[in-house]
Design an enzyme around this catalytic site. Structure first.
Site, PDB file in Angstrom:
ATOM      1  N   GLY A   1       0.850  -1.099  -0.110  1.00 42.19           N
ATOM      2  CA  GLY A   1       0.082   0.103  -0.140  1.00 42.19           C
ATOM      3  C   GLY A   1       0.785   1.205  -0.087  1.00 42.19           C
TER       4      GLY A   1
ATOM      5  N   ALA B   1      -9.884  13.865 -33.367  1.00 45.22           N
ATOM      6  CA  ALA B   1      -8.612  14.478 -32.974  1.00 45.22           C
ATOM      7  C   ALA B   1      -8.360  15.848 -33.026  1.00 45.22           C
ATOM      8  CB  ALA B   1      -7.585  13.572 -33.454  1.00 45.22           C
TER       9      ALA B   1
HETATM   10  C1  HXC Z   1       9.755  -3.740  10.287  1.00 47.77           C
HETATM   11  C2  HXC Z   1      11.305  -4.008   8.657  1.00 47.77           C
HETATM   12  C3  HXC Z   1      10.302  -3.989   7.562  1.00 47.77           C
HETATM   13  C4  HXC Z   1       8.984  -3.955   8.132  1.00 47.77           C
HETATM   14  C5  HXC Z   1      12.258  -4.302   6.649  1.00 47.77           C
HETATM   15  N1  HXC Z   1      12.577  -4.298   8.022  1.00 47.77           N
HETATM   16  N2  HXC Z   1      11.119  -3.975   6.319  1.00 47.77           N
HETATM   17  N3  HXC Z   1      11.048  -3.691  10.027  1.00 47.77           N
HETATM   18  N4  HXC Z   1       8.626  -3.698   9.112  1.00 47.77           N
HETATM   19  N5  HXC Z   1       7.966  -3.648   7.147  1.00 47.77           N
HETATM   20  C6  HXC Z   1      13.681  -4.240   8.995  1.00 47.77           C
HETATM   21  C7  HXC Z   1      14.264  -5.470   8.826  1.00 47.77           C
HETATM   22  O1  HXC Z   1      13.904  -6.361   9.857  1.00 47.77           O
HETATM   23  C8  HXC Z   1      15.949  -5.363   8.905  1.00 47.77           C
HETATM   24  O2  HXC Z   1      16.062  -5.007  10.272  1.00 47.77           O
HETATM   25  C9  HXC Z   1      16.071  -3.976   8.263  1.00 47.77           C
HETATM   26  O3  HXC Z   1      14.788  -3.330   8.148  1.00 47.77           O
HETATM   27  C10 HXC Z   1      16.515  -3.945   7.026  1.00 47.77           C
HETATM   28  O4  HXC Z   1      15.857  -5.144   6.094  1.00 47.77           O
HETATM   29  P1  HXC Z   1      16.590  -6.215   5.227  1.00 47.77           P
HETATM   30  O5  HXC Z   1      15.328  -7.108   4.978  1.00 47.77           O
HETATM   31  O6  HXC Z   1      17.854  -6.436   5.858  1.00 47.77           O
HETATM   32  O7  HXC Z   1      16.874  -5.306   4.142  1.00 47.77           O
HETATM   33  P2  HXC Z   1      17.011  -5.914   2.633  1.00 47.77           P
HETATM   34  O8  HXC Z   1      17.569  -7.212   2.495  1.00 47.77           O
HETATM   35  O9  HXC Z   1      17.671  -4.896   1.723  1.00 47.77           O
HETATM   36  O10 HXC Z   1      15.561  -6.067   1.996  1.00 47.77           O
HETATM   37  C11 HXC Z   1      14.565  -4.879   2.034  1.00 47.77           C
HETATM   38  C12 HXC Z   1      13.165  -5.365   1.781  1.00 47.77           C
HETATM   39  C13 HXC Z   1      12.823  -6.364   3.019  1.00 47.77           C
HETATM   40  C14 HXC Z   1      13.039  -6.011   0.599  1.00 47.77           C
HETATM   41  C15 HXC Z   1      12.342  -4.132   1.980  1.00 47.77           C
HETATM   42  O11 HXC Z   1      13.096  -5.815   4.099  1.00 47.77           O
HETATM   43  C16 HXC Z   1      11.377  -6.633   2.847  1.00 47.77           C
HETATM   44  O12 HXC Z   1      10.893  -7.416   2.124  1.00 47.77           O
HETATM   45  N6  HXC Z   1      10.727  -6.101   4.024  1.00 47.77           N
HETATM   46  C17 HXC Z   1       9.305  -6.410   4.062  1.00 47.77           C
HETATM   47  C18 HXC Z   1       8.320  -5.667   2.977  1.00 47.77           C
HETATM   48  C19 HXC Z   1       6.924  -5.761   3.188  1.00 47.77           C
HETATM   49  O13 HXC Z   1       6.307  -7.003   2.819  1.00 47.77           O
HETATM   50  N7  HXC Z   1       6.370  -4.860   4.077  1.00 47.77           N
HETATM   51  C20 HXC Z   1       5.144  -4.892   4.060  1.00 47.77           C
HETATM   52  C21 HXC Z   1       4.434  -4.217   2.846  1.00 47.77           C
HETATM   53  S1  HXC Z   1       2.420  -4.119   3.111  1.00 47.77           S
HETATM   54  P3  HXC Z   1      17.705  -5.247  11.062  1.00 47.77           P
HETATM   55  O14 HXC Z   1      17.239  -4.937  12.483  1.00 47.77           O
HETATM   56  O15 HXC Z   1      18.042  -6.636  10.719  1.00 47.77           O
HETATM   57  O16 HXC Z   1      18.477  -4.308  10.331  1.00 47.77           O
HETATM   58  C22 HXC Z   1       2.441  -2.699   3.571  1.00 47.77           C
HETATM   59  C23 HXC Z   1       1.114  -2.242   3.832  1.00 47.77           C
HETATM   60  C24 HXC Z   1       0.833  -0.859   3.624  1.00 47.77           C
HETATM   61  O17 HXC Z   1       3.397  -1.934   3.440  1.00 47.77           O
HETATM   62  C25 HXC Z   1      -0.632  -0.590   3.508  1.00 47.77           C
HETATM   63  C26 HXC Z   1      -0.804   0.671   3.243  1.00 47.77           C
HETATM   64  C27 HXC Z   1      -2.198   1.142   3.053  1.00 47.77           C
END
Ligand code: HXC
Length: 520
Positions: free
Chosen positions: A173, A408
């Site tokens: 989102g 157009a």
């Molecule tokens: C809490 C998070 C996080 C999240 C990453 N981190 N995403 N913490 N909530 N959503 C933290 C990790 O635990 C990690 O902590 C640090 O951030 C870096 O992340 P990495 O995974 O090590 O980095 P990287 O390998 O570069 O990968 C990045 C990434 C991955 C691809 C973004 O982190 C990821 O897939 N995150 C989750 C994405 C996701 O599904 N989000 C929710 C989407 S739905 P440490 O302590 O190890 O440094 C959403 C809904 C919104 O957002 C709705 C709005 C309407």
């Protein structure tokens, strides 16, 4: 009890801490990915020394999943205001080194605070996105935070310019805040945007796709149209934001800044007298026309690689910012289709919302025929462009360079859609359709009766010539006053500048209503 001196030292120490984000290691990891930190990005974006930060001492108030033992100053987003070319802007910059830049309750509140300030003060908002999305540990508080931002994006739309830079992940989102803003800038190879990532795509549809092919800059700048600009790196992306802002006003009740130029207003461009090929089916590059007429040959093209059959660009005439929409004969003969209609409609509406006059350069053979277009909704998408032009109240100057066929002709900022000054080059062809199609309709029966190939070809050629002589010129439209003047191509720059000067005091308003119902 601490002395006042100690209190000041404590403040300075805390300020120092805030600069460290999620710590040296994570900053190093960020740099290794070829990315800058949230603060480095702001330093590059705003005029030196102009940034005033808010809320650096904010941290989250979550108590689950171990977060009670882990918190950082800023909580993962740097917010505040600064100057760009001396003009105020509000900025938020997501800090991937803190919880992956994920959005929490307090983080969202910080963004909302600067958006509210920007609205109160009538200044643009620039958001730099680099985030793992909703902070998972905060659950619905994080989702609520996103929605609070969306609501502000919506209220700010058409009031202050909103620009999103995507310099890292932007998924789920989270994509909808940039989608609600006016312009999205992505960096090559280090940014991506998608509603669902490759893993979910695979589990739901079985499709295997890489991050880049699903939502990288190349996809969004060519296929989806989500990205308006792509930069090879963050430095150039930030330079682009600064350039883009130079064409925009601070808000919807101000005008864009005038940038004085030494380029003579009456510069004649002989090349324009020769740019249109004698063969009406031959292409030329309409960008050559644009470069020849605008101040210093300089323009900023928006969505250059998406729906390239229409060009949308900012440029200046005698220092005044103007939005240009031009059919591009080099791609698909400059035809209007679903994507080019949507692209141009959004651009027209942006210009109109922010008092940027519109110049339309017309060379359009009509709407693209076929099932793909009809099934894709060309009726609705074409109507968007028609609606946008008809609704726009900013000064509108239109020049028909060559073809203006069928519907157009009407759509492309014609006199009938409140075009203010409509000019045509002498090569203009204004007709219901091209000669070939017209003769097939009008003389089909006669043609089918001619059995001899040579005689049939001669008959068709003669009829086409007769049709062209009669309709393929600007003088019939000029006779009815639909064209204000037929102008010499080489003098186009001067005529445009004079036209916009004469329209500087234009005042037109639409009837009062809650809002229109543009065919979405
Ligand atoms: C809490 C998070 C996080 C999240 C990453 N981190 N995403 N913490 N909530 N959503 C933290 C990790 O635990 C990690 O902590 C640090 O951030 C870096 O992340 P990495 O995974 O090590 O980095 P990287 O390998 O570069 O990968 C990045 C990434 C991955 C691809 C973004 O982190 C990821 O897939 N995150 C989750 C994405 C996701 O599904 N989000 C929710 C989407 S739905 P440490 O302590 O190890 O440094 C959403 C809904 C919104 O957002 C709705 C709005 C309407």
């Amino acid at each position: 009890m601490s002395t006042n001196k100690q209190k000041i030292e404590d403040l300075l120490e805390r300020r120092k801490q805030t600069k460290l984000g999620g710590g040296e290691k994570r900053i190093e990891a960020q740099h290794k990915k070829g990315k800058l930190t949230a603060r480095e990005r702001i330093d590059l974006l705003v005029d030196e020394g102009s940034f005033e930060e808010f809320d650096m001492f904010v941290s989250h108030r979550a108590t689950d999943f171990g977060l009670e033992n882990e918190s950082y100053y800023t909580d993962g987003v740097v917010t505040g205001h600064g100057l760009i070319d001396g003009r105020q802007v509000y900025v938020f910059s997501q800090d991937f080194t803190i919880f992956g830049g994920s959005l929490s309750e307090m983080y969202a509140a910080k963004i909302c605070k600067i958006m509210d300030m920007a609205m109160k003060n009538g200044a643009p908002v620039i958001g730099i996105n680099d985030s793992g999305g909703a902070r998972i540990q905060e659950g619905v508080l994080s989702l609520a935070g996103y929605a609070d931002i969306f609501q502000r994006n919506i209220m700010a739309s058409g009031v202050i310019p909103q620009i999103s830079a995507i310099f890292g992940p932007c998924a789920g989102g989270a994509v909808y805040s940039p989608a609600l803003t006016d312009f999205n800038i992505m960096t090559k190879n280090t940014s991506y945007m998608f509603v669902t990532g490759p893993k979910v795509v695979k589990s739901v549809t079985g499709e295997e796709v890489s991050v880049e092919n699903l939502g990288g800059a190349s996809v969004h700048s060519t296929k989806s149209g989500v990205a308006h600009f792509v930069a090879p790196n963050e430095h150039e992306g930030i330079a682009l934001i600064r350039k883009l802002l130079s064409y925009l006003p601070q808000n919807n009740i101000e005008d864009a800044p005038i940038l004085p130029t030494n380029d003579p207003i009456d510069r004649l461009e002989d090349i324009l007298n020769e740019i249109i090929p004698d063969n009406p089916n031959k292409a030329y590059d309409v960008k050559d026309v644009i470069h020849a007429i605008v101040d210093d040959g300089d323009m900023l093209e928006v969505q250059p690689n998406y729906a390239s059959n229409i060009v949308t660009a900012f440029a200046r005439f005698n220092g005044q910012s103007v939005g240009i929409i031009a059919n591009q004969p080099k791609f698909l003969a400059g035809v209007l289709d679903c994507n080019s209609s949507r692209k141009a409609a959004r651009f027209v509406r942006f210009c109109d919302a922010f008092n940027i006059p519109i110049l339309t350069l017309v060379d359009v053979p009509g709407f693209l025929p076929g099932t793909a277009q009809e099934y894709g909704g060309i009726i609705i998408h074409g109507a968007k462009l028609l609606f946008a032009y008809g609704e726009a109240t900013v000064p509108k100057v239109t020049i028909i360079l060559r073809k203006a066929y069928g519907g157009a002709y009407d759509v492309m900022a014609s006199k009938h859609l409140r075009g203010d000054l409509n000019y045509a080059w002498p090569m203009a062809e204004i007709a219901v359709m091209g000669a070939k199609g017209a003769i097939e309709v009008l003389n089909g029966t006669e043609i089918s009766k001619i059995k001899d190939d040579k005689a049939r070809a001669e008959f068709i050629a003669a009829k086409e010539e007769e049709y062209r002589e009669k309709f393929a010129n600007p003088f019939i439209a000029a006779k009815f006053g639909y064209i204000d003047d037929v102008i010499e191509p080489r003098n186009t720059r001067f005529r445009i500048i004079r036209a916009f000067q004469s329209l500087a005091t234009k005042k037109v308003s639409n009837p009062p209503k809650k809002h229109s119902n543009i065919p979405l």
